[in-house]
Write an enzyme that holds these catalytic residues in place. Structure first.
Site, PDB file in Angstrom:
ATOM      1  N   HIS A   1       0.862  -1.180   0.000  1.00 12.18           N
ATOM      2  CA  HIS A   1       0.000   0.000   0.000  1.00 12.18           C
ATOM      3  C   HIS A   1       0.894   1.225   0.000  1.00 12.18           C
ATOM      4  O   HIS A   1       1.957   1.246   0.617  1.00 12.18           O
ATOM      5  CB  HIS A   1      -0.892  -0.008   1.253  1.00 12.18           C
TER       6      HIS A   1
ATOM      7  N   THR B   1       0.372   9.237  -1.266  1.00 12.22           N
ATOM      8  CA  THR B   1       0.949  10.548  -0.988  1.00 12.22           C
ATOM      9  C   THR B   1      -0.113  11.585  -1.331  1.00 12.22           C
ATOM     10  O   THR B   1      -0.866  11.411  -2.300  1.00 12.22           O
ATOM     11  CB  THR B   1       2.217  10.821  -1.816  1.00 12.22           C
ATOM     12  N   ARG B   2      -0.177  12.662  -0.569  1.00 14.86           N
ATOM     13  CA  ARG B   2      -1.259  13.621  -0.768  1.00 14.86           C
ATOM     14  C   ARG B   2      -0.877  14.991  -0.229  1.00 14.86           C
ATOM     15  O   ARG B   2       0.004  15.117   0.625  1.00 14.86           O
ATOM     16  CB  ARG B   2      -2.532  13.140  -0.064  1.00 14.86           C
TER      17      ARG B   2
ATOM     18  N   GLY C   1     -17.343  12.726  -0.540  1.00 15.08           N
ATOM     19  CA  GLY C   1     -18.014  12.446  -1.802  1.00 15.08           C
ATOM     20  C   GLY C   1     -17.104  11.933  -2.886  1.00 15.08           C
ATOM     21  O   GLY C   1     -17.324  12.212  -4.069  1.00 15.08           O
ATOM     22  N   GLY C   2     -16.069  11.197  -2.508  1.00 16.04           N
ATOM     23  CA  GLY C   2     -15.142  10.646  -3.493  1.00 16.04           C
ATOM     24  C   GLY C   2     -15.767   9.532  -4.322  1.00 16.04           C
ATOM     25  O   GLY C   2     -16.924   9.129  -4.097  1.00 16.04           O
ATOM     26  N   ASN C   3     -14.999   9.017  -5.267  1.00 14.32           N
ATOM     27  CA  ASN C   3     -15.467   7.951  -6.133  1.00 14.32           C
ATOM     28  C   ASN C   3     -15.475   6.641  -5.349  1.00 14.32           C
ATOM     29  O   ASN C   3     -14.416   6.113  -5.001  1.00 14.32           O
ATOM     30  CB  ASN C   3     -14.538   7.858  -7.360  1.00 14.32           C
TER      31      ASN C   3
END
Length: 294
Positions: free
Chosen positions: A126, A129-130, A277-279
């Site tokens: 896993h 990065t963000r 509300g992501g995919n």
């Protein structure tokens, strides 16, 4: 910091995460091409890259590009890029630093990856990065290894040693990135308290990382992605030609259940994606394709 400066930083981070997605997808597809009989038969896997938009389409709330592949070596792998913005719900905003001073408004971009190899001798992995912005901004992410067979589930296992060395290398060249602390954070976070056991053999994990030097923090986050993009394909190539038996496959499927339990019960990334509300397909694509509970 001016709005222009922040917008430039957002664009630089977004472009890097999107490029990293392309790089990793290319490396994984090359592994698929290298897989040959007798262990692997059929056509090599290829990523299905799908653009998506957040919300109902009446306003621009961002979106992303979902990358999914089912192949010969990778039974299921997701490498997903996103760039989303909008307003947190009131309850969720209270949990996010700086959201109370931004009226709940946020911007976030990043890459999230989970790889489930078919061969039980190849560890799952896993990485994410963000960058997240409210009235503050920071980076987060890390990578961890998830061996599936008992003889591998120790940090002294050579693949884990090599993986940790790569994550340490990312930290060592960037002042302020404390490997020992990030390793401990990873071990603490990726843990199953209801079983009193670790999810895997760890790596590094960091969140709300802001040293005051954005360029340095961004360089560190890029290095984490680069190190992962180098080390994990190397580990896959080292193990993917090892033959396996039914007992090892059974053990693999049971151990995959630990990943499911963590992701659905404790993972903050899953919660963040669903709360904003992501995919849903992208968020839950991290689930293994086949899993067992004895």
């Amino acid at each position: 910091m001016t709005i222009t400066d922040l917008d430039t930083q957002k664009m630089r981070a977004r472009d890097w995460f999107r490029a990293l997605q392309e790089d990793i997808c290319s490396r994984f597809e090359a592994i698929e091409l290298a897989a040959e009989p007798p262990l692997y038969r059929g056509d090599p896997g290829k990523f299905d890259l799908t653009e998506w938009k957040r919300g109902d389409g009446t306003e621009d709330l961002g979106g992303g590009r979902m990358g999914l592949m089912r192949g010969k070596v990778f039974e299921k792998v997701g490498v997903h890029f996103s760039e989303v913005h909008g307003t947190f719900s009131e309850g969720f905003a209270a949990q996010i630093p700086g959201a109370d001073q931004s009226d709940g408004r946020f911007w976030a971009s990043g890459l999230s990856l989970i790889a489930h190899p078919r061969n039980p001798h190849v560890p799952a992995a896993h990485m994410n990065t963000r960058m997240l912005v409210t009235s503050q901004s920071w980076f987060g992410g890390g990578g961890d290894l998830n061996p599936l067979l008992a003889y591998q589930r120790d940090q002294a296992f050579e693949d884990s040693v090599e993986f940790h060395a790569a994550m340490k290398a990312a930290c060592d060249i960037h002042p302020g990135a404390d490997y020992a602390q990030m390793k401990e954070t990873c071990d603490t976070y990726f843990n199953l308290p209801h079983r009193d056991e670790p999810r895997g053999t760890g790596g590094i994990f960091y969140d709300r990382f802001n040293s005051g030097d954005w360029d340095a923090d961004f360089a560190f986050t890029r290095e984490v992605g680069k190190q992962f993009a180098d080390i994990y394909p190397d580990l896959v190539r080292k193990r993917f030609q090892h033959a396996w038996n039914e007992a090892e496959r059974e053990e693999q499927l049971i151990q995959r259940g630990r990943y499911v339990e963590f992701n659905l019960l404790y993972d903050r990334g899953t919660t963040f994606g669903l709360k904003t509300g992501g995919n849903v397909t992208s968020i839950l694509s991290s689930m293994p394709p086949v899993v067992k509970w004895p």
